[in-house]
Design a protein around this motif. Structure first.
Motif, PDB file in Angstrom:
ATOM      1  N   UNK A   1      12.461  -7.745  -4.704  1.00 21.02           N
ATOM      2  CA  UNK A   1      12.926  -6.680  -3.821  1.00 21.02           C
ATOM      3  C   UNK A   1      11.866  -6.399  -2.741  1.00 21.02           C
ATOM      4  N   UNK A   2      12.309  -6.095  -1.555  1.00 19.63           N
ATOM      5  CA  UNK A   2      11.418  -5.721  -0.457  1.00 19.63           C
ATOM      6  C   UNK A   2      11.441  -4.192  -0.355  1.00 19.63           C
ATOM      7  N   UNK A   3      10.273  -3.570  -0.525  1.00 23.42           N
ATOM      8  CA  UNK A   3      10.218  -2.124  -0.695  1.00 23.42           C
ATOM      9  C   UNK A   3       9.307  -1.500   0.357  1.00 23.42           C
ATOM     10  N   UNK A   4       9.815  -0.485   1.025  1.00 23.39           N
ATOM     11  CA  UNK A   4       9.058   0.271   2.026  1.00 23.39           C
ATOM     12  C   UNK A   4       8.491   1.517   1.365  1.00 23.39           C
ATOM     13  N   UNK A   5       7.171   1.696   1.445  1.00 23.23           N
ATOM     14  CA  UNK A   5       6.497   2.792   0.763  1.00 23.23           C
ATOM     15  C   UNK A   5       5.770   3.673   1.763  1.00 23.23           C
ATOM     16  N   UNK A   6       6.022   4.979   1.715  1.00 23.97           N
ATOM     17  CA  UNK A   6       5.246   5.929   2.506  1.00 23.97           C
ATOM     18  C   UNK A   6       4.134   6.507   1.615  1.00 23.97           C
ATOM     19  N   UNK A  19       1.300  -1.761  -8.454  1.00 20.60           N
ATOM     20  CA  UNK A  19       2.191  -2.065  -9.566  1.00 20.60           C
ATOM     21  C   UNK A  19       3.384  -2.894  -9.084  1.00 20.60           C
ATOM     22  N   UNK A  20       3.936  -2.526  -7.949  1.00 24.74           N
ATOM     23  CA  UNK A  20       5.082  -3.267  -7.410  1.00 24.74           C
ATOM     24  C   UNK A  20       4.700  -4.701  -7.043  1.00 24.74           C
ATOM     25  N   UNK A  21       3.555  -4.847  -6.378  1.00 25.22           N
ATOM     26  CA  UNK A  21       3.096  -6.182  -5.979  1.00 25.22           C
ATOM     27  C   UNK A  21       2.841  -7.035  -7.216  1.00 25.22           C
ATOM     28  N   UNK A  25       7.223  -7.852  -6.453  1.00 24.65           N
ATOM     29  CA  UNK A  25       7.976  -7.307  -5.325  1.00 24.65           C
ATOM     30  C   UNK A  25       7.182  -7.472  -4.026  1.00 24.65           C
ATOM     31  N   UNK A  26       7.886  -7.525  -2.938  1.00 23.80           N
ATOM     32  CA  UNK A  26       7.260  -7.544  -1.620  1.00 23.80           C
ATOM     33  C   UNK A  26       7.195  -6.107  -1.113  1.00 23.80           C
ATOM     34  N   UNK A  27       6.006  -5.648  -0.756  1.00 26.37           N
ATOM     35  CA  UNK A  27       5.821  -4.245  -0.382  1.00 26.37           C
ATOM     36  C   UNK A  27       5.358  -4.135   1.057  1.00 26.37           C
ATOM     37  N   UNK A  28       5.995  -3.226   1.778  1.00 27.38           N
ATOM     38  CA  UNK A  28       5.604  -2.869   3.144  1.00 27.38           C
ATOM     39  C   UNK A  28       5.176  -1.413   3.110  1.00 27.38           C
ATOM     40  N   UNK A  29       3.924  -1.146   3.434  1.00 31.20           N
ATOM     41  CA  UNK A  29       3.416   0.217   3.370  1.00 31.20           C
ATOM     42  C   UNK A  29       3.219   0.818   4.740  1.00 31.20           C
ATOM     43  N   UNK A  30       3.644   2.061   4.897  1.00 35.96           N
ATOM     44  CA  UNK A  30       3.429   2.768   6.163  1.00 35.96           C
ATOM     45  C   UNK A  30       1.933   3.033   6.329  1.00 35.96           C
ATOM     46  N   UNK A  31       1.375   2.651   7.467  1.00 36.69           N
ATOM     47  CA  UNK A  31      -0.062   2.789   7.707  1.00 36.69           C
ATOM     48  C   UNK A  31      -0.289   3.430   9.070  1.00 36.69           C
ATOM     49  N   UNK A  32      -0.982   4.565   9.064  1.00 38.18           N
ATOM     50  CA  UNK A  32      -1.236   5.246  10.332  1.00 38.18           C
ATOM     51  C   UNK A  32      -2.627   4.945  10.878  1.00 38.18           C
ATOM     52  N   UNK A  33      -3.410   4.116  10.182  1.00 41.04           N
ATOM     53  CA  UNK A  33      -4.760   3.805  10.634  1.00 41.04           C
ATOM     54  C   UNK A  33      -5.137   2.399  10.205  1.00 41.04           C
ATOM     55  N   UNK A  34      -6.181   1.877  10.835  1.00 38.12           N
ATOM     56  CA  UNK A  34      -6.680   0.561  10.459  1.00 38.12           C
ATOM     57  C   UNK A  34      -7.208   0.576   9.034  1.00 38.12           C
ATOM     58  N   UNK A  35      -7.810   1.694   8.619  1.00 35.03           N
ATOM     59  CA  UNK A  35      -8.325   1.793   7.256  1.00 35.03           C
ATOM     60  C   UNK A  35      -7.197   1.704   6.243  1.00 35.03           C
ATOM     61  N   UNK A  36      -6.096   2.392   6.527  1.00 35.11           N
ATOM     62  CA  UNK A  36      -4.940   2.341   5.627  1.00 35.11           C
ATOM     63  C   UNK A  36      -4.378   0.927   5.570  1.00 35.11           C
TER      64      UNK A  36
END
Length: 304
Positions: A1-6, A19-21, A25-36
């Motif tokens: 599953x491809x999962x979008x995580x905030x 845990x998902x990875x 699962x394929x995970x796409x995480x919302x990132x507001x900074x280069x560090x994130x």
């Protein structure tokens, strides 16, 4: 599953991502900074540039995924009402984007919104009207989009989600103890806090995504209720400070804005969650975790 995580690089969110990875699962995480983004890359996830305020970035992240996990929340308690209402609006937005599909979304809520002084279960509803907890706006919004046909589930987190890198309630208490010279509890200290290890909580999110039911509420509770006096005692031992009782009148001077949380009295069951998802928390309990240097080491607490 491809999962979008905030909230994907946060304390809970990063554990969920890992845990998902690890489960494939394929995970796409919302990132507001280069560090994130760097944190997500190290976890084996993809970074999706954007923020909760940027609805276009959220829209594209949601559109690219088979499921959504919303762990983000602004914990600036000086703007708590505003942040709770912002979360309500966000969930309504998710509902608009997911309506018409069966793609699931998990929304994060809190055990602490439930009635004090009783054992609460997944079926316990938050108070409504004038007695409603501000954070209950999240669950109200989740019920609304569920009524509109969205496949939404709710995970209620315990007041203490603990483990390495914890920077929430227990570190706040440790900081207060160091500032005041004592570790305190209110009255006899018999009021209780549910708790869960962050890695157990992370596994619960994954199991809910894989096997959960639309409209379900799940409890991330590893320990039903730990006496606050025991938490204060562990802090006193860890800091080398005396442990004292404060009267209710003295408590506000000692704990300040945290007085409400210090006096919280909840016992919470996760029996239905375990039966529904096969979830059985097996990580160390809170008091055991608090013996780790990550809670009392020189690099912890001071700079958070």
């Amino acid at each position: 599953m491809k999962i979008f995580v905030t909230g994907a690089s946060g304390f809970v969110g990063a554990a969920v991502v890992k845990d998902l990875v690890d489960a494939g699962h394929r995970v796409i995480g919302l990132a507001r900074s280069a560090a994130a983004a760097g944190t997500l890359s190290a976890l084996g996830a993809e970074a999706h540039a954007g923020s909760l305020e940027d609805r276009d970035s959220l829209r594209s992240g949601i559109a690219s995924a088979d499921a959504v996990v919303h762990t983000a929340f602004n914990h600036d308690f000086s703007r708590f009402r505003e942040n709770c209402e912002a979360d309500r609006d966000l969930i309504a937005f998710y509902g608009e984007e997911l309506n018409g599909s069966d793609r699931p979304i998990i929304v994060t809520s809190a055990i602490g919104i439930l009635p004090n002084g009783e054992t609460v279960t997944e079926a316990t509803m938050p108070a409504t009207g004038e007695a409603a907890h501000l954070r209950a706006a999240t669950e109200a919004a989740a019920r609304q989009i569920a009524d509109e046909g969205v496949n939404v589930m709710v995970v209620r987190l315990s007041p203490s989600v603990h483990g390495a890198e914890d920077h929430a309630f227990v570190p706040t208490l440790i900081r207060t103890a160091r500032q005041t010279g004592v570790s305190a509890y209110i009255g006899e200290g018999g009021n209780t806090w549910p708790a869960v290890h962050r890695l157990d909580a992370a596994r619960l999110y994954r199991l809910a995504l894989e096997n959960g039911q639309p409209g379900a509420v799940y409890h991330a509770v590893g320990e039903e209720g730990i006496p606050f006096r025991d938490i204060a005692t562990a802090i006193g031992e860890g800091c080398g400070l005396p442990v004292v009782s404060k009267t209710p009148n003295e408590a506000s001077d000692h704990f300040g804005w945290f007085t409400h949380f210090a006096g919280m009295n909840l016992r919470a069951s996760s029996a239905r969650t375990g039966e529904a998802l096969g979830w059985s928390p097996d990580r160390p309990g809170l008091i055991t975790d608090m013996a780790l240097e990550s809670y009392f080491g020189s690099m912890n607490i001071q700079d958070r």
